[in-house]
Design an enzyme around this catalytic site. Structure first.
Site, PDB file in Angstrom:
ATOM      1  CG  HIS A 186     -13.516 -15.101 -13.146  1.00  0.00           C
ATOM      2  ND1 HIS A 186     -13.549 -13.859 -12.369  1.00  0.00           N
ATOM      3  CD2 HIS A 186     -14.618 -15.527 -12.489  1.00  0.00           C
ATOM      4  CE1 HIS A 186     -15.276 -13.588 -12.649  1.00  0.00           C
ATOM      5  NE2 HIS A 186     -15.624 -14.756 -12.647  1.00  0.00           N
ATOM      6  CD  GLU A 428       7.628  -5.655   1.377  1.00  0.00           C
ATOM      7  OE1 GLU A 428       6.506  -6.552   1.450  1.00  0.00           O
ATOM      8  OE2 GLU A 428       6.753  -4.617   0.352  1.00  0.00           O
ATOM      9  CG  ASP A 452       7.790 -10.697  -0.119  1.00  0.00           C
ATOM     10  OD1 ASP A 452       7.813 -11.343  -0.849  1.00  0.00           O
ATOM     11  OD2 ASP A 452       7.294  -9.900  -0.887  1.00  0.00           O
ATOM     12  CB  CYS A 499       0.735  -6.585   7.957  1.00  0.00           C
ATOM     13  SG  CYS A 499       2.315  -6.313   6.278  1.00  0.00           S
TER      14      CYS A 499
END
Lengths: 567, 88
Positions: A186, A428, A452, A499
């Site tokens: 969190h 990827e 990746d 990206c």
């Protein structure tokens, strides 16, 4: 001290030690257990009122996820098991209620911690949170939260509870140091969303950190330097001055066009994780969102985001972008992104496992919710899908069929949505790279996910320190693969984006220009820097450099050569 | 007493929001609502009872409802499970 840097950037400020310990409260024997229990009941009412107050103060978009946490905490206050345990301790054992609360919470924490369920393990934070709140009320001491911090601080804590981060003062909190906390906890999600440098997993942090002491932290390397020497302070100041100067110099590159010296046009997009990022994106001159990582919507809450919530977020971003592209990557769960609420089992090889499109196609109900939200948001702007981890043509076709089905459903219900399904894919996997020509006929654009793609191409786990050498973006094999992917895309008339992290590495930017990449999607702070490099590049020169680079054999040679060519 | 077998149909099992819904539903009846699992009894009227049940997708639970309004409570719970606790 050293930990794991999870949000990059350096900071220097005074330490703000949040070392509350719910279990400090000592056992005392009371004379009048009846009155003592009444005291607890009164505190419980105050506690419930405070929780209601927090929920009311939350901004609406945040509410759906975070409000659930506090709603759940309200039920804890009514839990007969929890309350019964407190009552027994007070009435039978004549203990003070602070101690009774502590023991009852501790019992459940132990129970949760011994369960083989990651989701339940995370629930311990709520027990800690509620018992701290109760005890703060009972003892009349002030509960430390991050909303009341008045001077620049670096917060040091074991972990942060939902209560502590609910009103975090982003202007004053310069950094966060945590003893615990994984990269998807969190607290880290909050830090990332607010771009506050953050380091987790610092062993014995609370024993070593001193409240009020000056500390320098580096969220990139994970280094923490308490009581820096004048030499170290100077180093930091050099960094800060450089960062500030760079910011000023780059100012002019926020607004200008993205084109090379010889007139080749590109666009600089940015990667975002939430709606709050859009303001910064526009301020920095982002020309669109090249990657919206929707998994953070799924991670932020304790439960899955509904179609309505997703629609609200996507459409609101689309509106703010005023026609600039919004590329929404469909849920990329798994791999290094563990989403508790999905309940995906632990795997031997999560990066090669049940993740992203594989999971989504197996869970059409979940996937269709997201598809519907994206199509509906398309009525408000320029949205597109981007499918992660595509390895077979079949995956693209099945998704498109599903999108068409959802579109027909929306039409039959008369719900406004976009009529065009713009669907791109991440390239990827080696399969997608190798067969890029075939894939290019199936999709509307390519976006190369270099992180990746690199790890899969070289079969080298990017989380494994020992093989980082293989995971270099300067590998000539990677550059040749990207050139191939781009050519296949061009031949089929589709745009090709990057990206991944490699898109913003300064000496590689001219290479992407030369290869013919259309759009670079980078981190928000890097937008002006990447644009500056593009504007200082002559495409014809870069093409000549690329030709030589593609003849090289090793990553070291490429890195050295590019270093010489582009300073 | 009514005993019934109900299956967890929502893909993500019982998480905090679902637990809250079950508790609010069970809590609105006078009857007791329990699950027996591996020799332990879990009270579905308390959020910690529901959470520590650790129930996963596809799991069948034997739920026992007992009290003056047991028929209505059983029916309502059955509906709640069938509609996946209101999750999409």
């Amino acid at each position: 001290m050293i930990g794991i840097g999870v949000v990059p950037g350096m900071a220097k400020a005074k330490t703000y030690l949040l070392d509350e310990d719910a279990f400090l409260d000592e056992k005392k024997i009371v004379d009048d257990p009846e009155t003592e229990y009444q005291r607890f009941l009164a505190a419980k009412e105050v506690c419930a009122a405070q929780l209601e107050e927090i929920m009311k103060a939350m901004p609406e978009t945040m509410a759906a996820d975070s409000r659930e946490i506090f709603d759940y905490q309200l039920l804890l206050l009514e839990d007969t098991g929890f309350l019964g345990m407190i009552r027994t301790a007070v009435e039978n054992d004549h203990t003070n209620c602070e101690y009774a609360v502590t023991i009852a919470a501790q019992k459940y924490i132990t129970l949760f911690e011994n369960m083989d369920n990651d989701y339940l393990k995370q629930r311990t934070i709520d027990m800690v949170d509620i018992s701290r709140r109760l005890n703060a009320i009972l003892t009349g001491r002030e509960q430390k939260t991050l909303s009341g911090i008045m001077e620049d601080s670096i917060v040091a804590a074991e972990d942060l509870t939902p209560s502590q981060t609910a009103g975090i003062n982003r202007d004053r909190v310069k950094g966060i140091l945590l003893e615990r906390g994984g990269s998807s906890s969190h607290s880290v999600i909050i830090a990332r969303a607010m771009d506050i440098p953050c380091i987790v997993g610092i062993t014995r942090l609370l024993d070593q950190a001193v409240h009020g002491e000056t500390v320098i932290m580096n969220g990139t390397t994970g280094e923490v330097t308490p009581n820096p020497t004048p030499e170290q302070i100077r180093e930091y100041e050099v960094y800060a001055a450089k960062a500030e100067l760079e910011k000023q110099q780059l100012d002019q590159y926020r607004k200008c066009k993205t084109e090379t010296l010889d007139g080749a046009k590109l666009q600089v997009y940015a990667n975002i994780t939430s709606e709050t990022d859009v303001t910064a994106l526009l301020e920095n001159g982002g020309e669109g969102v090249g990657l919206f990582r929707t998994e953070f919507l799924y991670m932020a809450g304790e439960t899955l985001p509904s179609e309505e919530l997703q629609y609200k977020v996507y459409s609101s971003i689309a509106k703010k972008l005023e026609g600039k592209p919004l590329i929404i990557r469909t849920l990329d769960a798994g791999g290094d992104k563990n989403i508790a609420s999905l309940g995906i089992e632990k795997e031997e090889n999560p990066f090669l496992g049940y993740r992203a499109i594989r999971y989504c196609l197996d869970h059409p109900e979940l996937f269709k919710m997201q598809i519907a939200a994206v199509l509906r948001a398309g009525a408000w702007g320029n949205t597109a899908f981007m499918l992660p981890m595509i390895a077979t043509i079949d995956e693209v076709r099945r998704t498109r069929a599903m999108a068409e089905e959802v579109q027909a459903e929306l039409a039959s219900k008369g719900i406004p949505h976009t009529a065009t399904i713009r669907m791109g894919m991440m390239v990827e996997t080696p399969a997608a790279a190798f067969d890029a020509e075939r894939f290019a006929r199936e999709v509307d654009f390519f976006s190369i996910g270099t992180n990746d793609l690199t790890q899969y191409l070289f079969a080298a786990d990017r989380m494994n320190q020992r093989v980082t050498g293989l995971n270099s973006y300067f590998q000539p094999t990677l550059l040749r693969a990207i050139k191939h992917i781009c050519q296949c895309g061009k031949q089929n008339g589709i745009e090709v984006d990057i990206c991944g992290q490699a898109g913003e590495i300064p000496s590689l930017v001219p290479i992407w220009v030369a290869i013919g990449i259309d759009n670079l999607s980078v981190s928000i702070p890097s937008i002006p820097r990447v644009r500056k490099i593009i504007r200082e590049t002559r495409k014809s020169d870069a093409e000549a450099v690329l030709e030589k680079v593609l003849e090289l054999d090793t990553a070291q040679e490429v890195e050295r050569f590019l270093g010489q060519q582009f300073r | 007493m009514i005993a019934m077998e109900l299956k967890i149909l929502n893909e993500f099992g019982i998480h905090a929001r679902v637990a809250s819904r079950i508790v609010r539903c069970a809590g609105s009846f006078a009857s007791s609502v329990c699950v027996k699992k591996e020799g332990e009894v879990f009270d579905l009227k308390t959020v910690l009872g529901v959470i520590t049940l650790n129930a996963k997708y596809g799991e069948s639970l034997t739920i026992e409802v007992e009290g003056p309004d047991e028929a209505e409570a059983a029916k309502t719970l059955e509906e709640l499970f069938a509609m996946k606790f209101g999750e999409n």
